[in-house]
Design a protein around this motif. Sequence first.
Motif, PDB file in Angstrom:
ATOM      1  N   ARG A 264     -32.637  -3.833 -47.732  1.00 21.66           N
ATOM      2  CA  ARG A 264     -32.676  -5.296 -47.712  1.00 21.66           C
ATOM      3  C   ARG A 264     -33.630  -5.806 -46.634  1.00 21.66           C
ATOM      4  NH1 ARG A 264     -30.657  -8.377 -51.698  1.00 21.66           N
ATOM      5  NH2 ARG A 264     -30.708 -10.014 -50.111  1.00 21.66           N
ATOM      6  N   GLU A 265     -33.624  -5.166 -45.475  1.00 18.81           N
ATOM      7  CA  GLU A 265     -34.514  -5.608 -44.397  1.00 18.81           C
ATOM      8  C   GLU A 265     -35.978  -5.418 -44.781  1.00 18.81           C
ATOM      9  OE1 GLU A 265     -33.874  -5.546 -39.835  1.00 18.81           O
ATOM     10  OE2 GLU A 265     -34.705  -3.589 -40.345  1.00 18.81           O
ATOM     11  N   ARG A 266     -36.253  -4.427 -45.599  1.00 17.97           N
ATOM     12  CA  ARG A 266     -37.622  -4.185 -46.071  1.00 17.97           C
ATOM     13  C   ARG A 266     -38.000  -5.091 -47.248  1.00 17.97           C
ATOM     14  NH1 ARG A 266     -37.252   2.454 -45.996  1.00 17.97           N
ATOM     15  NH2 ARG A 266     -37.516   2.711 -43.727  1.00 17.97           N
ATOM     16  N   GLY A 267     -37.086  -5.948 -47.646  1.00 15.96           N
ATOM     17  CA  GLY A 267     -37.376  -6.868 -48.734  1.00 15.96           C
ATOM     18  C   GLY A 267     -37.117  -6.319 -50.114  1.00 15.96           C
ATOM     19  N   GLN A 268     -36.405  -5.196 -50.213  1.00 16.71           N
ATOM     20  CA  GLN A 268     -36.135  -4.606 -51.524  1.00 16.71           C
ATOM     21  C   GLN A 268     -34.963  -5.314 -52.196  1.00 16.71           C
ATOM     22  OE1 GLN A 268     -36.133  -0.582 -49.629  1.00 16.71           O
ATOM     23  NE2 GLN A 268     -37.288   0.036 -51.456  1.00 16.71           N
ATOM     24  N   ASP A 269     -35.054  -5.434 -53.491  1.00 13.27           N
ATOM     25  CA  ASP A 269     -34.102  -6.205 -54.290  1.00 13.27           C
ATOM     26  C   ASP A 269     -32.911  -5.328 -54.670  1.00 13.27           C
ATOM     27  OD1 ASP A 269     -32.895  -8.064 -55.947  1.00 13.27           O
ATOM     28  OD2 ASP A 269     -34.120  -7.522 -57.679  1.00 13.27           O
ATOM     29  N   VAL A 270     -31.982  -5.136 -53.726  1.00  9.48           N
ATOM     30  CA  VAL A 270     -30.831  -4.266 -53.934  1.00  9.48           C
ATOM     31  C   VAL A 270     -29.568  -5.027 -53.546  1.00  9.48           C
ATOM     32  CG1 VAL A 270     -29.764  -2.055 -53.353  1.00  9.48           C
ATOM     33  CG2 VAL A 270     -32.252  -2.254 -53.391  1.00  9.48           C
ATOM     34  N   VAL A 271     -28.554  -4.962 -54.411  1.00  9.45           N
ATOM     35  CA  VAL A 271     -27.315  -5.703 -54.191  1.00  9.45           C
ATOM     36  C   VAL A 271     -26.126  -4.776 -54.421  1.00  9.45           C
ATOM     37  CG1 VAL A 271     -25.897  -7.652 -54.955  1.00  9.45           C
ATOM     38  CG2 VAL A 271     -28.397  -7.859 -54.917  1.00  9.45           C
ATOM     39  N   GLY A 272     -25.171  -4.760 -53.497  1.00  3.58           N
ATOM     40  CA  GLY A 272     -23.948  -3.982 -53.654  1.00  3.58           C
ATOM     41  C   GLY A 272     -22.947  -4.718 -54.522  1.00  3.58           C
ATOM     42  N   ILE A 273     -22.326  -4.005 -55.476  1.00  7.03           N
ATOM     43  CA  ILE A 273     -21.394  -4.660 -56.395  1.00  7.03           C
ATOM     44  C   ILE A 273     -19.989  -4.044 -56.361  1.00  7.03           C
ATOM     45  CG2 ILE A 273     -23.214  -5.427 -57.955  1.00  7.03           C
ATOM     46  CD1 ILE A 273     -22.439  -3.124 -59.846  1.00  7.03           C
ATOM     47  N   MET A 274     -19.833  -2.869 -55.744  1.00  8.37           N
ATOM     48  CA  MET A 274     -18.522  -2.226 -55.731  1.00  8.37           C
ATOM     49  C   MET A 274     -18.520  -1.126 -54.682  1.00  8.37           C
ATOM     50  SD  MET A 274     -16.753   0.073 -58.750  1.00  8.37           S
ATOM     51  CE  MET A 274     -15.300   1.087 -58.372  1.00  8.37           C
ATOM     52  N   ALA A 275     -17.428  -1.002 -53.960  1.00  8.78           N
ATOM     53  CA  ALA A 275     -17.288   0.098 -53.004  1.00  8.78           C
ATOM     54  C   ALA A 275     -16.733   1.334 -53.704  1.00  8.78           C
ATOM     55  CB  ALA A 275     -16.351  -0.306 -51.866  1.00  8.78           C
TER      56      ALA A 275
END
Length: 338
Positions: free
Chosen positions: A93-104
Amino acid sequence: MRLVALVLAGLLVVACGSSSSRPQPRDTTLVLDFTPNPVHTGIYTALAQHLDLDAGLRLHLVAPTASTDPIKLLETGRTDFAILDIHDLAIARERGQDVVGIMAIVERPLAAVLAAPNIGRPRQLAGQTVGITGVPSDTAVLDSVVSGDGGDPRRLKTITIGFNAVPDLLSGKVGGAVGFWNDEGVTLTHHRRGFHVFRVDRYGAPAYPELVVCATSAALRRDPGRASALVRVLTRGYELTLFDPKRSAAELEHLVPGLDPALVTQQLGALLPAFRAPDGQVGELDPAMLRRWAAWEARFGIVRRPPDVQAAFDTSLVTNVADSRAIRERGTTRSNPA
Protein backbone atom coordinates in the motif's frame (compact mmCIF):
# COMPACT_ATOMS: atom_id res chain seq x y z
CA MET A 1 12.79 -8.38 -8.38
CA ARG A 2 12.14 -11.14 -10.83
CA LEU A 3 8.99 -13.24 -10.71
CA VAL A 4 9.88 -16.90 -10.30
CA ALA A 5 7.67 -19.30 -12.25
CA LEU A 6 4.96 -20.88 -10.14
CA VAL A 7 5.33 -24.53 -9.30
CA LEU A 8 1.93 -25.90 -10.14
CA ALA A 9 2.59 -29.64 -10.26
CA GLY A 10 0.98 -31.27 -7.29
CA LEU A 11 -0.16 -27.94 -5.85
CA LEU A 12 -2.94 -26.96 -8.24
CA VAL A 13 -6.07 -28.36 -6.72
CA VAL A 14 -9.27 -28.43 -8.74
CA ALA A 15 -12.35 -29.36 -6.82
CA CYS A 16 -14.37 -31.79 -8.86
CA GLY A 17 -17.88 -33.12 -8.71
CA SER A 18 -21.17 -31.52 -9.59
CA SER A 19 -24.77 -31.36 -8.63
CA SER A 20 -27.79 -30.27 -10.60
CA SER A 21 -28.62 -27.84 -7.77
CA ARG A 22 -25.24 -26.09 -7.96
CA PRO A 23 -24.63 -22.97 -10.03
CA GLN A 24 -22.18 -23.23 -12.90
CA PRO A 25 -18.83 -22.78 -11.13
CA ARG A 26 -16.43 -20.01 -12.11
CA ASP A 27 -12.72 -20.74 -12.08
CA THR A 28 -11.15 -18.73 -9.27
CA THR A 29 -7.47 -18.68 -8.32
CA LEU A 30 -6.08 -18.11 -4.83
CA VAL A 31 -2.32 -17.78 -4.37
CA LEU A 32 -1.14 -18.99 -0.98
CA ASP A 33 1.40 -17.09 1.09
CA PHE A 34 3.73 -20.10 1.34
CA THR A 35 3.87 -23.79 0.55
CA PRO A 36 0.77 -25.62 1.86
CA ASN A 37 0.90 -26.18 5.61
CA PRO A 38 -1.51 -26.43 8.58
CA VAL A 39 -2.30 -22.71 8.51
CA HIS A 40 -4.15 -23.46 5.25
CA THR A 41 -6.15 -26.38 6.66
CA GLY A 42 -9.51 -24.61 6.44
CA ILE A 43 -8.92 -23.87 2.76
CA TYR A 44 -8.19 -27.49 1.94
CA THR A 45 -11.18 -28.61 3.98
CA ALA A 46 -13.33 -26.31 1.86
CA LEU A 47 -11.95 -27.99 -1.25
CA ALA A 48 -12.25 -31.52 0.11
CA GLN A 49 -15.90 -30.95 0.98
CA HIS A 50 -16.66 -29.09 -2.29
CA LEU A 51 -17.77 -25.91 -0.55
CA ASP A 52 -16.37 -23.91 -3.45
CA LEU A 53 -18.62 -25.67 -5.96
CA ASP A 54 -21.62 -25.13 -3.71
CA ALA A 55 -20.85 -21.40 -3.78
CA GLY A 56 -20.46 -21.26 -7.55
CA LEU A 57 -16.65 -21.27 -7.62
CA ARG A 58 -14.07 -23.78 -8.80
CA LEU A 59 -11.16 -22.84 -6.56
CA HIS A 60 -7.59 -23.37 -7.73
CA LEU A 61 -4.77 -23.03 -5.21
CA VAL A 62 -1.27 -22.03 -6.21
CA ALA A 63 1.82 -22.07 -4.00
CA PRO A 64 4.31 -19.25 -4.66
CA THR A 65 7.98 -19.87 -5.33
CA ALA A 66 9.00 -16.43 -4.03
CA SER A 67 7.54 -14.18 -1.34
CA THR A 68 6.89 -11.47 -3.92
CA ASP A 69 4.76 -13.68 -6.17
CA PRO A 70 1.34 -13.04 -4.57
CA ILE A 71 1.60 -9.24 -4.86
CA LYS A 72 2.86 -9.37 -8.44
CA LEU A 73 0.21 -11.83 -9.53
CA LEU A 74 -2.53 -9.69 -8.01
CA GLU A 75 -1.23 -6.51 -9.59
CA THR A 76 -0.96 -8.08 -13.05
CA GLY A 77 -4.38 -9.72 -12.85
CA ARG A 78 -2.99 -13.25 -13.08
CA THR A 79 -4.76 -14.31 -9.90
CA ASP A 80 -8.09 -13.35 -8.40
CA PHE A 81 -7.01 -13.48 -4.77
CA ALA A 82 -3.86 -13.95 -2.72
CA ILE A 83 -2.97 -14.53 0.92
CA LEU A 84 -0.49 -11.92 2.10
CA ASP A 85 1.43 -11.40 5.28
CA ILE A 86 -0.09 -8.23 6.73
CA HIS A 87 3.31 -6.51 6.69
CA ASP A 88 3.60 -7.13 2.96
CA LEU A 89 0.15 -5.62 2.55
CA ALA A 90 1.30 -2.48 4.39
CA ILE A 91 4.44 -2.18 2.27
CA ALA A 92 2.49 -2.71 -0.95
CA ARG A 93 0.00 0.00 0.00
CA GLU A 94 2.82 2.42 0.81
CA ARG A 95 4.27 1.77 -2.65
CA GLY A 96 0.93 2.68 -4.19
CA GLN A 97 -0.10 -0.86 -5.12
CA ASP A 98 -3.81 -1.57 -5.40
CA VAL A 99 -4.18 -4.28 -2.73
CA VAL A 100 -7.04 -4.62 -0.24
CA GLY A 101 -7.47 -7.10 2.63
CA ILE A 102 -10.90 -8.76 2.75
CA MET A 103 -10.58 -11.57 5.32
CA ALA A 104 -8.19 -12.75 8.02
CA ILE A 105 -6.84 -16.28 7.90
CA VAL A 106 -5.40 -16.09 11.41
CA GLU A 107 -6.48 -13.57 14.01
CA ARG A 108 -3.18 -12.99 15.82
CA PRO A 109 0.51 -12.52 15.02
CA LEU A 110 2.45 -15.63 14.10
CA ALA A 111 5.83 -13.89 14.20
CA ALA A 112 8.20 -14.74 17.03
CA VAL A 113 11.83 -14.77 18.04
CA LEU A 114 13.11 -18.29 18.63
CA ALA A 115 16.01 -18.72 21.03
CA ALA A 116 18.46 -21.38 22.20
CA PRO A 117 17.79 -23.14 25.52
CA ASN A 118 20.36 -21.02 27.38
CA ILE A 119 18.52 -17.79 26.46
CA GLY A 120 15.59 -17.57 28.84
CA ARG A 121 14.33 -14.12 27.89
CA PRO A 122 14.64 -11.84 24.87
CA ARG A 123 17.01 -9.26 26.37
CA GLN A 124 19.58 -12.01 26.86
CA LEU A 125 20.02 -12.06 23.07
CA ALA A 126 22.29 -8.99 23.43
CA GLY A 127 25.69 -9.93 22.02
CA GLN A 128 24.28 -13.07 20.41
CA THR A 129 24.06 -13.74 16.68
CA VAL A 130 20.42 -13.67 15.59
CA GLY A 131 19.24 -14.95 12.22
CA ILE A 132 16.73 -13.09 10.08
CA THR A 133 15.15 -14.20 6.81
CA GLY A 134 15.73 -10.90 5.06
CA VAL A 135 12.10 -9.77 4.78
CA PRO A 136 11.52 -6.19 6.01
CA SER A 137 9.33 -7.12 8.97
CA ASP A 138 11.97 -9.33 10.63
CA THR A 139 13.92 -6.43 12.09
CA ALA A 140 10.71 -4.85 13.43
CA VAL A 141 9.69 -8.12 15.10
CA LEU A 142 13.14 -8.59 16.61
CA ASP A 143 13.38 -5.00 17.86
CA SER A 144 9.86 -5.12 19.30
CA VAL A 145 10.49 -8.36 21.18
CA VAL A 146 13.86 -7.32 22.61
CA SER A 147 12.79 -3.78 23.56
CA GLY A 148 9.54 -5.18 24.97
CA ASP A 149 11.67 -7.13 27.46
CA GLY A 150 13.70 -4.06 28.38
CA GLY A 151 16.64 -4.91 26.14
CA ASP A 152 18.56 -2.77 23.65
CA PRO A 153 18.07 -3.91 20.02
CA ARG A 154 21.21 -2.00 19.02
CA ARG A 155 23.30 -4.61 20.84
CA LEU A 156 22.06 -7.41 18.58
CA LYS A 157 24.18 -8.95 15.83
CA THR A 158 22.05 -10.13 12.91
CA ILE A 159 22.85 -12.29 9.90
CA THR A 160 20.60 -13.24 7.01
CA ILE A 161 19.88 -16.96 7.04
CA GLY A 162 16.81 -17.15 4.82
CA PHE A 163 14.35 -19.78 6.02
CA ASN A 164 16.95 -21.91 7.82
CA ALA A 165 15.98 -20.98 11.37
CA VAL A 166 15.43 -24.57 12.51
CA PRO A 167 18.69 -26.14 11.26
CA ASP A 168 20.75 -23.10 12.24
CA LEU A 169 19.35 -23.07 15.77
CA LEU A 170 19.74 -26.84 16.15
CA SER A 171 23.36 -26.64 14.99
CA GLY A 172 24.18 -23.66 17.21
CA LYS A 173 25.05 -21.41 14.27
CA VAL A 174 22.78 -18.73 15.76
CA GLY A 175 21.57 -18.09 19.28
CA GLY A 176 18.22 -16.80 18.07
CA ALA A 177 16.20 -16.40 14.89
CA VAL A 178 13.03 -14.72 13.71
CA GLY A 179 10.37 -17.19 12.59
CA PHE A 180 6.78 -18.27 13.10
CA TRP A 181 5.78 -19.85 16.39
CA ASN A 182 3.28 -22.13 14.66
CA ASP A 183 5.84 -23.45 12.16
CA GLU A 184 9.52 -23.18 13.12
CA GLY A 185 8.62 -22.94 16.81
CA VAL A 186 6.65 -26.19 16.77
CA THR A 187 9.22 -27.89 14.52
CA LEU A 188 12.06 -27.00 16.90
CA THR A 189 10.34 -28.52 19.92
CA HIS A 190 9.44 -31.53 17.77
CA HIS A 191 13.16 -32.14 17.21
CA ARG A 192 14.55 -31.08 20.58
CA ARG A 193 13.00 -29.65 23.71
CA GLY A 194 14.26 -26.62 25.58
CA PHE A 195 14.12 -23.93 22.90
CA HIS A 196 12.26 -20.73 23.74
CA VAL A 197 9.60 -19.03 21.62
CA PHE A 198 9.01 -15.34 22.28
CA ARG A 199 5.81 -14.29 20.49
CA VAL A 200 5.83 -10.70 19.27
CA ASP A 201 2.39 -9.88 20.69
CA ARG A 202 3.65 -10.79 24.17
CA TYR A 203 6.51 -8.32 23.87
CA GLY A 204 5.16 -5.00 22.71
CA ALA A 205 3.21 -5.70 19.52
CA PRO A 206 -0.59 -5.44 19.47
CA ALA A 207 -2.78 -8.29 18.36
CA TYR A 208 -3.18 -8.29 14.59
CA PRO A 209 -4.14 -10.77 11.87
CA GLU A 210 -0.86 -12.09 10.45
CA LEU A 211 -2.28 -13.48 7.20
CA VAL A 212 -4.97 -11.77 5.15
CA VAL A 213 -6.83 -12.75 1.98
CA CYS A 214 -6.42 -9.89 -0.50
CA ALA A 215 -7.72 -8.69 -3.85
CA THR A 216 -7.33 -5.51 -5.83
CA SER A 217 -9.90 -2.79 -5.26
CA ALA A 218 -10.52 -2.79 -9.02
CA ALA A 219 -11.41 -6.48 -8.91
CA LEU A 220 -13.70 -5.93 -5.92
CA ARG A 221 -15.58 -3.21 -7.76
CA ARG A 222 -15.77 -5.28 -10.94
CA ASP A 223 -16.97 -8.52 -9.33
CA PRO A 224 -17.97 -8.17 -5.66
CA GLY A 225 -19.97 -11.39 -5.82
CA ARG A 226 -16.88 -13.50 -6.39
CA ALA A 227 -15.17 -12.04 -3.32
CA SER A 228 -18.28 -12.57 -1.20
CA ALA A 229 -18.49 -16.18 -2.34
CA LEU A 230 -14.83 -16.83 -1.53
CA VAL A 231 -15.20 -15.35 1.94
CA ARG A 232 -18.22 -17.58 2.60
CA VAL A 233 -16.32 -20.65 1.40
CA LEU A 234 -13.20 -20.00 3.47
CA THR A 235 -15.12 -18.94 6.55
CA ARG A 236 -17.07 -22.20 6.47
CA GLY A 237 -13.89 -24.19 5.81
CA TYR A 238 -12.21 -22.84 8.93
CA GLU A 239 -15.36 -23.33 11.00
CA LEU A 240 -15.32 -26.99 9.98
CA THR A 241 -11.64 -27.22 10.89
CA LEU A 242 -12.40 -25.88 14.36
CA PHE A 243 -15.30 -28.31 14.71
CA ASP A 244 -13.35 -31.40 13.58
CA PRO A 245 -9.59 -30.69 13.38
CA LYS A 246 -8.70 -34.37 13.05
CA ARG A 247 -10.78 -34.73 9.88
CA SER A 248 -9.42 -31.46 8.48
CA ALA A 249 -5.84 -32.57 9.12
CA ALA A 250 -6.55 -35.79 7.19
CA GLU A 251 -8.04 -33.78 4.31
CA LEU A 252 -4.98 -31.54 4.17
CA GLU A 253 -2.63 -34.54 4.18
CA HIS A 254 -4.65 -36.23 1.43
CA LEU A 255 -4.62 -33.19 -0.86
CA VAL A 256 -0.99 -32.27 -0.11
CA PRO A 257 1.05 -35.51 -0.17
CA GLY A 258 4.35 -35.55 1.66
CA LEU A 259 3.40 -33.66 4.81
CA ASP A 260 4.52 -35.15 8.14
CA PRO A 261 1.29 -36.20 9.92
CA ALA A 262 2.84 -35.79 13.37
CA LEU A 263 3.93 -32.24 12.59
CA VAL A 264 0.57 -31.43 11.00
CA THR A 265 -1.19 -32.54 14.19
CA GLN A 266 1.13 -30.52 16.42
CA GLN A 267 1.08 -27.38 14.30
CA LEU A 268 -2.67 -27.45 13.75
CA GLY A 269 -3.27 -27.98 17.45
CA ALA A 270 -1.21 -24.88 18.21
CA LEU A 271 -3.00 -22.86 15.53
CA LEU A 272 -6.63 -23.63 16.36
CA PRO A 273 -7.13 -20.74 18.85
CA ALA A 274 -5.66 -18.33 16.27
CA PHE A 275 -8.40 -19.14 13.76
CA ARG A 276 -10.95 -17.30 15.94
CA ALA A 277 -11.19 -13.61 16.76
CA PRO A 278 -11.76 -12.66 20.42
CA ASP A 279 -15.52 -12.65 19.77
CA GLY A 280 -15.34 -16.15 18.30
CA GLN A 281 -15.78 -15.13 14.69
CA VAL A 282 -13.72 -16.61 11.84
CA GLY A 283 -12.09 -14.28 9.32
CA GLU A 284 -12.85 -11.05 11.19
CA LEU A 285 -11.02 -7.82 10.39
CA ASP A 286 -11.53 -5.55 13.39
CA PRO A 287 -10.91 -1.86 12.56
CA ALA A 288 -9.84 -0.94 16.11
CA MET A 289 -7.32 -3.79 16.18
CA LEU A 290 -6.05 -2.80 12.75
CA ARG A 291 -5.52 0.81 13.82
CA ARG A 292 -3.33 -0.36 16.71
CA TRP A 293 -1.41 -2.56 14.29
CA ALA A 294 -0.97 0.37 11.88
CA ALA A 295 0.61 2.51 14.59
CA TRP A 296 3.00 -0.31 15.55
CA GLU A 297 3.85 -0.91 11.90
CA ALA A 298 5.11 2.67 11.55
CA ARG A 299 6.72 2.86 15.00
CA PHE A 300 9.06 -0.05 14.22
CA GLY A 301 9.86 1.11 10.71
CA ILE A 302 8.13 -1.40 8.48
CA VAL A 303 6.48 1.57 6.78
CA ARG A 304 7.07 5.31 7.12
CA ARG A 305 3.49 6.19 8.07
CA PRO A 306 0.66 4.20 9.63
CA PRO A 307 -1.37 2.53 6.88
CA ASP A 308 -4.81 3.96 6.16
CA VAL A 309 -6.89 1.14 7.62
CA GLN A 310 -10.12 2.21 5.93
CA ALA A 311 -8.48 2.17 2.50
CA ALA A 312 -6.37 -0.96 3.06
CA PHE A 313 -9.16 -3.25 4.27
CA ASP A 314 -12.74 -4.02 3.27
CA THR A 315 -14.28 -5.37 6.48
CA SER A 316 -17.79 -5.62 5.08
CA LEU A 317 -17.51 -9.04 3.43
CA VAL A 318 -16.82 -11.00 6.62
CA THR A 319 -19.37 -8.88 8.49
CA ASN A 320 -22.02 -9.70 5.89
CA VAL A 321 -21.28 -13.41 6.20
CA ALA A 322 -21.63 -13.22 9.97
CA ASP A 323 -24.84 -11.21 9.77
CA SER A 324 -26.38 -13.63 7.26
CA ARG A 325 -25.52 -16.60 9.47
CA ALA A 326 -26.99 -14.89 12.54
CA ILE A 327 -30.24 -14.23 10.69
CA ARG A 328 -30.44 -17.87 9.57
CA GLU A 329 -29.75 -19.11 13.10
CA ARG A 330 -32.44 -16.87 14.56
CA GLY A 331 -34.89 -18.18 11.97
CA THR A 332 -34.00 -21.77 12.82
CA THR A 333 -34.49 -21.09 16.51
CA ARG A 334 -37.96 -19.62 15.91
CA SER A 335 -39.07 -22.51 13.70
CA ASN A 336 -37.65 -25.14 16.08
CA PRO A 337 -38.39 -23.89 19.60
CA ALA A 338 -36.85 -25.82 22.45
